[in-house]
Structure formats: C-alpha cells, structure tokens
Design a protein around this motif. Structure first.
Motif, PDB file in Angstrom:
ATOM      1  N   ASN B 280     -46.022  19.907 -23.953  1.00  0.00           N
ATOM      2  CA  ASN B 280     -45.445  21.344 -24.137  1.00  0.00           C
ATOM      3  C   ASN B 280     -44.602  21.349 -25.328  1.00  0.00           C
ATOM      4  O   ASN B 280     -44.355  22.549 -25.669  1.00  0.00           O
ATOM      5  N   VAL B 281     -43.687  20.139 -25.557  1.00  0.00           N
ATOM      6  CA  VAL B 281     -43.032  20.229 -26.826  1.00  0.00           C
ATOM      7  C   VAL B 281     -43.733  20.726 -27.957  1.00  0.00           C
ATOM      8  O   VAL B 281     -43.444  21.527 -29.055  1.00  0.00           O
ATOM      9  N   PHE B 282     -44.898  19.804 -28.289  1.00  0.00           N
ATOM     10  CA  PHE B 282     -45.572  20.019 -29.517  1.00  0.00           C
ATOM     11  C   PHE B 282     -46.697  21.096 -29.551  1.00  0.00           C
ATOM     12  O   PHE B 282     -47.141  21.463 -30.404  1.00  0.00           O
ATOM     13  N   PHE B 283     -46.825  21.804 -28.284  1.00  0.00           N
ATOM     14  CA  PHE B 283     -48.031  22.648 -28.216  1.00  0.00           C
ATOM     15  C   PHE B 283     -47.742  23.815 -29.149  1.00  0.00           C
ATOM     16  O   PHE B 283     -48.535  24.410 -29.703  1.00  0.00           O
ATOM     17  N   TYR B 284     -46.456  24.320 -29.255  1.00  0.00           N
ATOM     18  CA  TYR B 284     -46.212  25.718 -29.861  1.00  0.00           C
ATOM     19  C   TYR B 284     -46.182  25.651 -31.379  1.00  0.00           C
ATOM     20  O   TYR B 284     -46.077  26.667 -31.963  1.00  0.00           O
ATOM     21  N   THR B 285     -46.372  24.444 -32.003  1.00  0.00           N
ATOM     22  CA  THR B 285     -46.269  24.186 -33.207  1.00  0.00           C
ATOM     23  C   THR B 285     -47.376  25.086 -33.910  1.00  0.00           C
ATOM     24  O   THR B 285     -47.262  25.917 -34.918  1.00  0.00           O
ATOM     25  N   ILE B 286     -48.604  25.064 -33.540  1.00  0.00           N
ATOM     26  CA  ILE B 286     -49.959  25.729 -34.428  1.00  0.00           C
ATOM     27  C   ILE B 286     -49.599  27.115 -34.022  1.00  0.00           C
ATOM     28  O   ILE B 286     -49.774  27.838 -35.043  1.00  0.00           O
ATOM     29  N   PRO B 287     -49.589  27.746 -32.814  1.00  0.00           N
ATOM     30  CA  PRO B 287     -49.465  29.156 -32.860  1.00  0.00           C
ATOM     31  C   PRO B 287     -48.382  29.934 -33.591  1.00  0.00           C
ATOM     32  O   PRO B 287     -48.522  30.851 -34.370  1.00  0.00           O
ATOM     33  N   LEU B 288     -47.162  29.000 -33.597  1.00  0.00           N
ATOM     34  CA  LEU B 288     -46.012  29.728 -34.220  1.00  0.00           C
ATOM     35  C   LEU B 288     -46.236  29.533 -35.746  1.00  0.00           C
ATOM     36  O   LEU B 288     -45.883  30.501 -36.552  1.00  0.00           O
ATOM     37  N   SER B 289     -47.000  28.529 -36.187  1.00  0.00           N
ATOM     38  CA  SER B 289     -46.990  28.399 -37.705  1.00  0.00           C
ATOM     39  C   SER B 289     -48.080  29.467 -38.255  1.00  0.00           C
ATOM     40  O   SER B 289     -47.920  29.920 -39.327  1.00  0.00           O
ATOM     41  N   ILE B 290     -49.043  29.662 -37.416  1.00  0.00           N
ATOM     42  CA  ILE B 290     -49.928  30.848 -37.749  1.00  0.00           C
ATOM     43  C   ILE B 290     -49.415  32.146 -37.929  1.00  0.00           C
ATOM     44  O   ILE B 290     -49.521  32.907 -38.914  1.00  0.00           O
ATOM     45  N   LYS B 291     -48.601  32.284 -36.784  1.00  0.00           N
ATOM     46  CA  LYS B 291     -47.903  33.545 -36.919  1.00  0.00           C
ATOM     47  C   LYS B 291     -46.610  33.821 -37.952  1.00  0.00           C
ATOM     48  O   LYS B 291     -46.585  34.960 -38.404  1.00  0.00           O
ATOM     49  N   LEU B 292     -46.188  32.695 -38.122  1.00  0.00           N
ATOM     50  CA  LEU B 292     -45.066  32.651 -39.019  1.00  0.00           C
ATOM     51  C   LEU B 292     -45.362  32.052 -40.438  1.00  0.00           C
ATOM     52  O   LEU B 292     -44.352  31.936 -40.790  1.00  0.00           O
ATOM     53  N   LYS B 293     -46.287  32.257 -40.977  1.00  0.00           N
ATOM     54  CA  LYS B 293     -46.752  31.435 -41.933  1.00  0.00           C
ATOM     55  C   LYS B 293     -45.879  32.001 -43.341  1.00  0.00           C
ATOM     56  O   LYS B 293     -45.581  31.302 -44.275  1.00  0.00           O
ATOM     57  N   ILE B 306     -37.123  24.903 -29.977  1.00  0.00           N
ATOM     58  CA  ILE B 306     -37.819  24.342 -28.908  1.00  0.00           C
ATOM     59  C   ILE B 306     -37.928  22.863 -28.644  1.00  0.00           C
ATOM     60  O   ILE B 306     -37.852  22.444 -27.547  1.00  0.00           O
ATOM     61  N   ILE B 307     -37.615  21.991 -29.574  1.00  0.00           N
ATOM     62  CA  ILE B 307     -37.362  20.643 -29.566  1.00  0.00           C
ATOM     63  C   ILE B 307     -36.146  20.447 -28.717  1.00  0.00           C
ATOM     64  O   ILE B 307     -36.151  19.681 -27.552  1.00  0.00           O
ATOM     65  N   SER B 308     -35.105  21.247 -28.932  1.00  0.00           N
ATOM     66  CA  SER B 308     -33.612  21.099 -28.179  1.00  0.00           C
ATOM     67  C   SER B 308     -33.917  21.596 -26.744  1.00  0.00           C
ATOM     68  O   SER B 308     -33.333  20.803 -25.927  1.00  0.00           O
ATOM     69  N   ILE B 309     -34.782  22.382 -26.436  1.00  0.00           N
ATOM     70  CA  ILE B 309     -34.691  22.704 -24.927  1.00  0.00           C
ATOM     71  C   ILE B 309     -35.907  21.786 -24.314  1.00  0.00           C
ATOM     72  O   ILE B 309     -35.508  21.439 -23.161  1.00  0.00           O
ATOM     73  N   PHE B 310     -36.733  21.588 -24.944  1.00  0.00           N
ATOM     74  CA  PHE B 310     -38.047  20.864 -24.076  1.00  0.00           C
ATOM     75  C   PHE B 310     -37.976  19.327 -24.206  1.00  0.00           C
ATOM     76  O   PHE B 310     -38.836  18.665 -23.613  1.00  0.00           O
ATOM     77  N   LYS B 311     -37.151  18.592 -25.112  1.00  0.00           N
ATOM     78  CA  LYS B 311     -37.324  17.253 -25.132  1.00  0.00           C
ATOM     79  C   LYS B 311     -36.857  16.586 -24.101  1.00  0.00           C
ATOM     80  O   LYS B 311     -36.293  17.279 -23.007  1.00  0.00           O
ATOM     81  N   SER B 312     -37.302  15.388 -24.110  1.00  0.00           N
ATOM     82  CA  SER B 312     -37.191  14.515 -22.916  1.00  0.00           C
ATOM     83  C   SER B 312     -35.731  14.111 -22.377  1.00  0.00           C
ATOM     84  O   SER B 312     -35.143  14.088 -21.060  1.00  0.00           O
ATOM     85  N   TYR B 313     -34.594  13.985 -23.400  1.00  0.00           N
ATOM     86  CA  TYR B 313     -33.235  13.741 -22.910  1.00  0.00           C
ATOM     87  C   TYR B 313     -32.378  14.630 -24.183  1.00  0.00           C
ATOM     88  O   TYR B 313     -31.727  14.053 -24.800  1.00  0.00           O
ATOM     89  N   PRO B 314     -32.492  15.932 -23.625  1.00  0.00           N
ATOM     90  CA  PRO B 314     -31.540  16.664 -24.601  1.00  0.00           C
ATOM     91  C   PRO B 314     -29.868  16.478 -24.207  1.00  0.00           C
ATOM     92  O   PRO B 314     -29.695  16.242 -23.282  1.00  0.00           O
TER      93      PRO B 314
END
Lengths: 596, 411
Positions: B280-293, B306-314
């Motif tokens: 879930n943490v790594f998944f958003y990279t590609i779509p966001l990169s395409i949209k926000l290039k 995204i990292i701050s919300i979904f990482k394992s020990y925030p």
C-alpha cells in the motif's frame, strides 16, 4: 452558509436548554436502568453466612497513644493467627493542614495477612479500617479483628486476605499502596513492605464510629472522579437487601414513589450530590486511592441516625463476610459492569451512554460558534486576490496580537499554580496570617490580578486590536475550550459538565461589542472560582446543612486549600486543570471582552 | 528575513532547552505516539551499551537502528540533546533555503503576490520549528528528527540541482528506513524537468539520465551498506532493521494502522497481510508520478505524506515533516473547503490520544478499541488533508490552465 449564521444563536440556546433538561431528566426513574449483577462469578448471593456473631468484639481504647496502639494491634492480630507486618511512613506537607496544623506527618500502618489455606498466593483482597489516635473508627478496627478471627477458621478462601489498619486515613493508604506496587508518584517516604500478598483484586474500607448503627452508607467516589465497577455497588445492595440492613447512598435512603414530585427531587438530589462529589476530584473514602491501581474498592460507613430499627454488629459482620466470600469467588478482576455511571439511587443507575449526550450538546454549542466565526473570517477574504488569511497562520503582525493574550493568560495560569505554595513564607512574614490562609489568599489574589490584565496588554501592544484579531482569538479559544472540556469529561464527567454549564454560555456569547460593565459582571460571576463557590453552597443545601454567606466563604477557602493539598499529596488533577488550563482559557475570553 | 528567522530559532531552541531540563522529558520519551521501536532513544542507549560490551547490538531484538546511526551516537552520546537541536536547526536552514530559491524554477508563483512569497520560507520554518509535534519529538530524543533532517537535505540538494549529492542523501534516507525509496521517482522527474529532458520512454536522453541517477543512487546505497557491514563485521543489521520494518513483529500501539490488525489476525495470514499493507505504501508512486510529472515538488510532498500515514511505525515526527510543507502551497488555501473541520479533527485526536491511553492502560475503563478508534480518526484526518490538497491542486491547475489559455487567446 447564510443559514448557519442566521440560525446559530437560536440553535445554541436550544442546545443549552436541552442539555440542562436532559441532565435533570436523568434522575427520572423511567430513564434509568435497574442495577443487577453482571459478573457471573458473583451470581447468586447464596452463601451460608454463619456470621461472626459468636465472637466478641473489642473496641480500641481511645486513650492510648499512637505507638501503643500499633503494638497492641500487632499483638492482637498475631494472636488471631495472621502474619503481621508494620510499615512506617512520613510526609512533609507543602503547607500545614488547617485541621491538624503541622508540617510533617508521620505514621505507622499495621497489616495482617491471612494466607489462603490451599491456593497459590497470587491474588489478594484487602479489608481496611482507617484508625487514628482518638475516637474515630475504633469500632471498625474491632470489627476487623473479629472478622479476622472468624475468617481464620474457614477453609474456603482462595485469595489471601489482608487486614489493613492505616493511620492518617488517605496518607497511610497512599503509603501502603505505593509500597505494595513499588511506585513513588507522590514523593512520600515509606519503609518497604516486608510481607505481600498477590495482586489485589478488590478492597473494602470500613468506617464505623459508633457501636449503634442504623444504616450503612456506601461511598463510591474516588480520586479524580474515578468510580469502581458498578458490580461492587450491586453486590453491596444485594447483600443489604438479603440481610435487611438499611443502606444509603450519599447519605440518602431510597424512595419508591418515583412518579411524585418529592420522589423525583429526592433522586435528583442524590444524583446532584454524586456529581458534586465526583467533580471536586478528591477521594471521599480510603477506597479512592485503590482505584488508581485498577483495584475495585468501596467504602462502607456506618451511620447512626437515631432510628428505632438498629442493626447489630453481628448482621454487619455477616454482610461483610458475605461480600468478602463473593469477592473470593472472582475469577478475574471486575470488568463486566459499567465503570462510568451516575447513581440516583442504589437500585437504579445512569450509564455513560445516557449522560454523555447532555455534555455533547454543550460542546456542540462551542463548535457551532467556532464554525460561525470561521465562516465570517473566511468570507471577506474570499473576494480578495492576495489569498486567505486563515486562522492557522495569520501574517506576521496579526500573529502577535493573538499570541500575546494566549501567552500572557497561560503565564498567569502557571503563576496561579506555582506561586501560592512557593510564596507562603514571604506572605507569612509580611501579613498576620497562618500558612494555610497565606496560600489560599495568594491564590485568590493572583486570580483577581488576572482580571486587570487586558488593560495592561493593550498598552503593551500599542493599540493593535482589530476586528479580525478578536475573532481569531475567540476561534482559537473556543476550540481550545471544547477540546479541554471534552478531555476532562472523558476522565471525570461531572467536572467537565459542571465547568461546561457555567463556561459555555459566557464564552459562546462573548464579543467586545457587548455592554462592558454588565458582561464583565456576568463573566466574573460565572468564572471558575465562582463556580466553586456556588457548588459549595449547593452542596451544603443538598446535605441539609445550609450555611450563611460568611461560613460559605470560609468553606470555599478551605475547599481551595484542600484542592491544593490533594494535588500535592495524592496527585489529584483538579487544581492543576483549573489553574493551568481552565483559568487561562477564561482569561482569554476576558481579554476578548476588553478588546479595543 | 534574517531577523525574524533568528528570533524564531532562538524561541524554538529555548522551548526545547527548557523542556529538556524539566521533568516532562522522561514523560514524553515514554509516550508511544512520539517514539516507536524504530527510533526510541532508550533503544539507542541500549544498543550503545551492547556495543560497548562487545556484543552485537542487534542481539536481543531491542535495537533497530542502522549501524551508521549507532556510530554517530557513539561519539556524541553525551551531547545527544545538542545533536538533536542542531539537526532541527539544519533542517530549518534547508527548508528555508529551499523555499526561497524554489520559485525561480517553478511556474506556480505567478498567482501569488511577492509579499506573500517573501513570507513563505518564514512560515515553513515556523510550521516546523514551533509545531508541538516536532518539539515533542525532539525532547523525546527520537531519531525521527535526524531522519527528517536527512530528507530535508535531500530535498534541498535536489532543488539546488546537484544530482550526485541528491542521490547520496536519498541513499542515506533509504538506508535509514526503506520508505524514502519512493522519493526516487519525484527526484528523477525534477532533474529531468530541470535539464529539459522530456519524459519520453523512447528517447535515449531520458534513459541515459535515468541510468546515471539510478547508478549514483544504487552505488551510494551499496557503499553505505558495505560500510555498515565493515563497521560491525556482520550482516546482522539487515534482518534487524529492514526485516523489522517489513515484517512488523512489534505490536506496541502507536498512531499507525498496523498494530491493531496484526494483533488480531491469525499467524497463517500474517505474511499475506504484511505484504498487502507494505504494498500500500509503495503502490501510489507510479500513478502519482504519471499524473504529477510536471510538478515533481508537489509529488515529493504527496509521497512524504503517504509514507507518514501508511508506514509501519509512524510517529508524530513524521506527521510534522509533511505538515511543515503545507505553507508552500498557500495559494491553494482559497479552495480548501474542509480544512477547518479536518484540522479540528486532527487537533481533537491529538488531545484525545493521551486521554484514551490513560483510560485504557491505567484506569482500565476503556480498551484497545477506543485507542484504535482515535488512531483511525487521526489517520482519516491526515488522509483528508492529503486528498483535499491533491484535489485543490488539480482544480487550481485547471483554473490556471484556463486563465493562461484565455490570456494567450487575447493576444
């Protein structure tokens, strides 16, 4: 948006009235639930109570001195076959207690452990009787010893039973509990305990001052408004009914006529007494300190109210025996029933789900006002091109106007918290008052000095007050108050509710455009200090001992000193909450009133 | 600009110094919202003690920091407080510097008045230094502050245009905790934009630069990992640090989403669920990169959120990192509709965390469900901030595009 602004004030007024009506309606019997036992291990009260009737009791002679009492107790307990240990403790009070007029309190706790004959020593029950030199509570110690002797001969005990006789009431209990759990949260000095039982599952505290008892009063309110599990109260009530003992709560007997006006007022009075006692955050019996360690505890006080029907000691012995046997059957700590409740009478209760909406309605008023202000703040700027000045980050100079009252209010709060105790020597040198009076009067003086602040801060800021400035300050203060009251109500509902009832109307409606003199008077009359004063008067009315104004004032001062003392000795949170958070919040609104 | 910034620094350092010396410091370093098993100071001290005894610091499953960190503290353990305050200061300097020079490269500045732009670096500095979350994190001596400093330095070097330094710092950040790996894409996009290389998979210049940057990044990562191996003489740190982050064995409650789920599920499904959660943490990279290039800096902000919300020990230190960036997009505030409600929710949740923890652990009247409810609400608020910023950015871009096309049509 326009709807929100137009309907805001009517909705707020409706919410406030609804909250008050809801709260008063909680005492109405059809809205309450009947109490019954939730813990299955304590199901039926079918225990054969052979009772301590055959065992003669022996009251403690009041003429003996402290050391002699504890040696006598040690001998008495040893002769009954318990493992006896003593613990000495001492504590330097921050200022002399006005009842006892001394700085250093020293005492000895004596406790005897009755080991469970065939069970591993992993759990324990505590029966305690506070005993100080003098007449108070000598009967309870006698009853304790009689119970000890009777229990020693039984074989069904699965938990160790600890008979504790503590000195100086709460301080002794605090020292004993801290030593038992190897903590030191209040800075008391004590000698370590030589003997221990297992983890304590439940505790009972006995207070019997005379040998003629007509009714037993159950005291549940503990430190910081914490209550034991409702099952403990249910247990007590069940046994009282079974043995035909009159039992009261808040000193009031139950009535059966809930549909009459007197019946309703009686229940409402009982509930109000419980709310006031819970709100002041002190422990009303020795049991209160056990609650902090997750030990369910209650105090039982014998009352002599000169009725015809008197309960003899044997019945009380059987009642206690029954209760302790039931607690002996527990497989795990009491947790099935409610921890948060209000009791209009012993057989009916109000759970948290019923009473929280009353508080919620009050907080909603604050949130509606805040939303309204937010909309007003955002609206004119929407048209501007430069962007919105929003509450989180106004530009440079505006931050200063909002930040200054906040910082100054909190510094005053810190002064109110720290200075009274630290400056007492200086005050005693210069004024002819005792230390206790010095502390209390310093507190009152700092409180009143805070009222003069807005004029000084305005001078400091060289007239930076703008229309937007006070709105931003009010928005921050409203949200701050809402969060503060919410957190308080979660831990101690009564304190949160009592503060909300007086603070919400003035804070929601305060603007600088109102007539200054009248609104200043109203604000002062509804400030936290006056709330305490009204609570003192209402409490005296409810316990049917009304006081005159001067007596009420003296009581008010003693309440303040007791609050400061409780915080220093037992870690009660009411005084720091009021001084460090509620009072600065109120000061911020006071600043808004005088915004110019 | 120098005077307010200096004043701000003095105030921030004073607050931290006062809190360090008070009795609150111990209380704060024990709070689960502020420290996690990955970055607690207590564990660093434990690891140092083990190192001094000659035992591998990773034995005993207490210490989960990287070897470079332990050697850093080996030399500075007495001055630990100063190290943390200094790192906060450097972080500030980076943020300030990057804000002030960012807008010469970015096309977004035109809708803002110069006066407001002038204040933005100061606002960012204020948002970070005076944020109660950062103060708590610093006073608790959580190594989160150092991680934040490394990420800030990385962003600074990226914006300055130095690919090598950016690669090295990104490698360092990834070495500390794996999640900054996702920042590789936005950094790459930024460099491509800066060097006017179009993002076209068929162009050789695109691949050439990508390979260069990837080589620098992977090379530094390999060097740093090798260095750690030589420092400690064993590969222990890989399962202890990276295995710990991925497999989430420690279920102490924190402000994240993992602990409650993993406490309830059966062992059989544990691997599946940890894969899903980490994915879930790594998944958003590609779509966001395409949209926000075209907006790599905004992409960096999104990724950090995204990292701050979904990482394992925030912890709250991670939350403070992306919150500090919010003033940089102040031109979006006009369109942020729910920001009041969301910030009230976040404020209320932050206040309720310690209250419900007390009721659960000490008073025994509540249970883990209450605490997790507040955690969920807090993360929901954060996700709302994230999505609201994202949506207003899209809306703003559309309006900007319309305005520009209108402008061009006029002439």
């Amino acid at each position: 948006r326009g709807l929100l602004t137009r309907l805001n004030t009517p909705i707020c007024i409706v919410c406030y009235l609804a909250a008050i009506v809801w709260f008063m309606g909680l005492a109405f019997e059809p809205f309450t639930l009947r109490t019954d036992m939730s813990e299955n291990a304590m199901g039926s009260t079918m225990v054969l109570l052979r009772g301590a009737s055959a065992v003669p009791r022996q009251g403690v002679r009041s003429s003996q001195k402290t050391g002699a009492v504890s040696t006598w107790l040690v001998k008495a307990m040893q002769s009954r076959g318990l493992e006896v240990f003593t613990q000495s403790f001492s504590r330097k009070l921050p200022f002399p207690d006005e009842n006892k007029e001394r700085y250093m309190v020293r005492g000895t706790n004596v406790y005897g452990i009755l080991r469970a004959p065939r069970a591993p020593r992993t759990e324990a029950l505590v029966i305690s009787a506070p005993c100080s030199p003098g007449d108070s509570n000598n009967q309870a110690v006698g009853l304790l010893l009689a119970l000890a002797q009777y229990f020693r001969n039984q074989v069904y005990w699965a938990k160790d039973i600890i008979f504790l006789v503590n000195e100086h009431d709460l301080m002794g209990t605090q020292a004993w509990l801290e030593a038992y759990h190897h903590t030191n949260i209040t800075g008391m000095e004590y000698s370590p305990l030589q003997g221990r039982g297992g983890s304590i599952q439940a505790a009972l505290s006995l207070e019997l001052s005379s040998d003629v008892i007509t009714s037993l009063d159950l005291i549940l309110d503990g430190l910081n408004g914490q209550l034991p599990n409702l099952d403990l109260a249910n247990l007590f009530y069940a046994f009282c009914q079974k043995l035909g003992v009159l039992c009261t709560i808040q000193g009031k007997l139950q009535r059966n006529d809930w549909d009459t006006a007197e019946g309703y007022t009686h229940a409402a009075q009982t509930m109000m007494l419980m709310v006031l006692k819970q709100a002041c955050g002190r422990s009303w019996g020795d049991h209160g300190l056990f609650l902090r360690y997750h030990i369910e505890a209650a105090s039982v006080r014998g009352i002599n109210s000169f009725r015809h029907y008197k309960t003899d000691a044997a019945t009380i012995g059987r009642l206690l025996e029954g209760m302790v046997r039931k607690l002996n059957n527990l497989l795990e700590r009491l947790h099935q029933s409610y921890f948060f409740y209000l009791l209009p009478s012993l057989s009916r209760f109000v759970s948290i789900g019923c009473y929280m909406p009353a508080f919620g309605l009050l907080v909603v008023i604050l949130l509606l006002r805040a939303l309204d202000l937010w909309v007003h703040l955002g609206a004119p700027a929407l048209a501007a091109v430069e962007g919105v000045t929003e509450a989180q980050q106004p530009s440079g100079p505006a931050v200063l106007t909002v930040l200054t009252p906040v910082v100054i209010s909190h510094l005053t709060g810190v002064a109110l918290y720290l200075l009274p105790v630290h400056l007492q020597e200086m005050a005693v040198e210069h004024f002819p008052v005792s230390e206790t009076e010095a502390v209390v009067l310093t507190a009152v003086a700092i409180y009143t000095t805070g009222l003069a602040l807005p004029h000084n801060t305005q001078r400091l800021l060289s007239g930076e007050g703008t229309e937007q400035g006070w709105k931003v300050l009010k928005l921050t203060a409203l949200l701050y108050l809402a969060v503060l009251l919410g957190c308080t109500a979660l831990i101690n509902f009564s304190l949160g509710f009592v503060l909300a009832v007086t603070l919400v109307p003035i804070t929601a409606s305060m603007t600088p455009h109102m007539p200054k003199a009248l609104s200043a008077l109203v604000m002062v009359l509804l400030s936290p200090a006056f709330t305490i004063l009204y609570c003192v008067f209402i409490y005296q009315e409810l316990i049917e001992a009304p006081v005159s104004v001067s007596e009420g004032w003296m009581l008010f001062l003693s309440v303040i000193s007791q609050g400061i003392l409780d915080h220093a000795l037992y870690g009660s949170l009411v005084y720091p909450l009021l001084a460090l958070f509620i009072y600065p919040c109120w000061l911020m609104f006071w600043n808004i009133l005088f915004w110019s | 600009m120098a005077a307010p910034l200096t004043l701000l620094l003095i105030v921030a350092v004073t607050i931290r110094a006062v809190l360090f010396r008070s009795s609150l410091a111990e209380l704060i370093s024990a709070r689960v919202e502020v420290v996690s098993p990955l970055n607690a100071w207590k564990r660093v001290v434990e690891g140092l003690a083990l190192l001094d005894l000659g035992v591998s610091p990773y034995s005993g499953d207490v210490f989960h920091e990287t070897p470079l960190m332990i050697y850093l503290f080996h030399f500075t353990v007495d001055y630990a407080e100063i190290v943390f305050i200094v790192s906060a200061y450097f972080f500030r300097k980076q943020k300030y510097a990057l804000e002030s020079d960012r807008y010469s490269a970015d096309c977004l500045e035109l809708l803002r008045s110069p006066k407001e732009m002038f204040y933005i670096p100061l606002k960012v500095a204020m948002f970070y230094l005076l944020n109660p979350f950062t103060i708590l994190s610093c006073v608790a001596k959580s190594t989160c502050g150092l991680n934040n400093a490394i990420i800030a330095l990385f962003i600074f070097c990226t914006l300055k245009g130095s690919a090598l330094l950016s690669g090295i710092l990104l490698a360092l950040a990834t070495y500390q905790s794996i999640y900054p790996l996702t920042l590789f894409a936005p950094a790459l996009l930024f460099f491509l934009q800066r060097l006017y290389i179009p993002v076209n998979l068929r162009r050789s210049s695109f691949w050439f630069f990508t390979l260069q940057y990837a080589f620098m990044y992977v090379g530094s990562l390999v060097v740093i990992t090798g260095l750690s191996f030589f420092l400690l003489g064993s590969w222990d740190f890989i399962p202890s640090v990276y295995g710990f982050i991925f497999s989430v064995p420690d279920l102490t409650p924190n402000i994240g989403l993992f602990w409650y789920f993993f406490a309830e599920m059966f062992e059989h499904f544990r691997l599946f669920f940890s894969c899903v959660f980490q994915f879930n943490v790594f998944f958003y990279t590609i779509p966001l990169s395409i949209k926000l290039k075209e907006h790599p800096v905004f992409l960096i902000f999104m990724q950090i959120a995204i990292i701050s919300i979904f990482k394992s020990y925030p912890t709250v230190g991670d939350v403070a990192l992306y919150m500090a960036f919010l003033p940089a997009w102040s031109h979006l505030y006009r369109f942020l509709r729910n920001i009041f409600l969301v910030s009230c929710v976040l404020l209320a949740c932050s206040a309720l965390f310690p209250v419900l923890w007390h009721l659960w652990i000490y008073a025994g009247s509540a249970n883990s469900n209450f605490y997790y409810a507040i955690t969920l609400l807090f993360n929901f608020g954060q996700v709302k901030v994230f999505t609201t910023t994202w949506l207003t950015n899209c809306e703003w871009k559309n309006r900007w595009r319309n305005k520009v096309s209108l402008f061009i049509n006029l002439y």
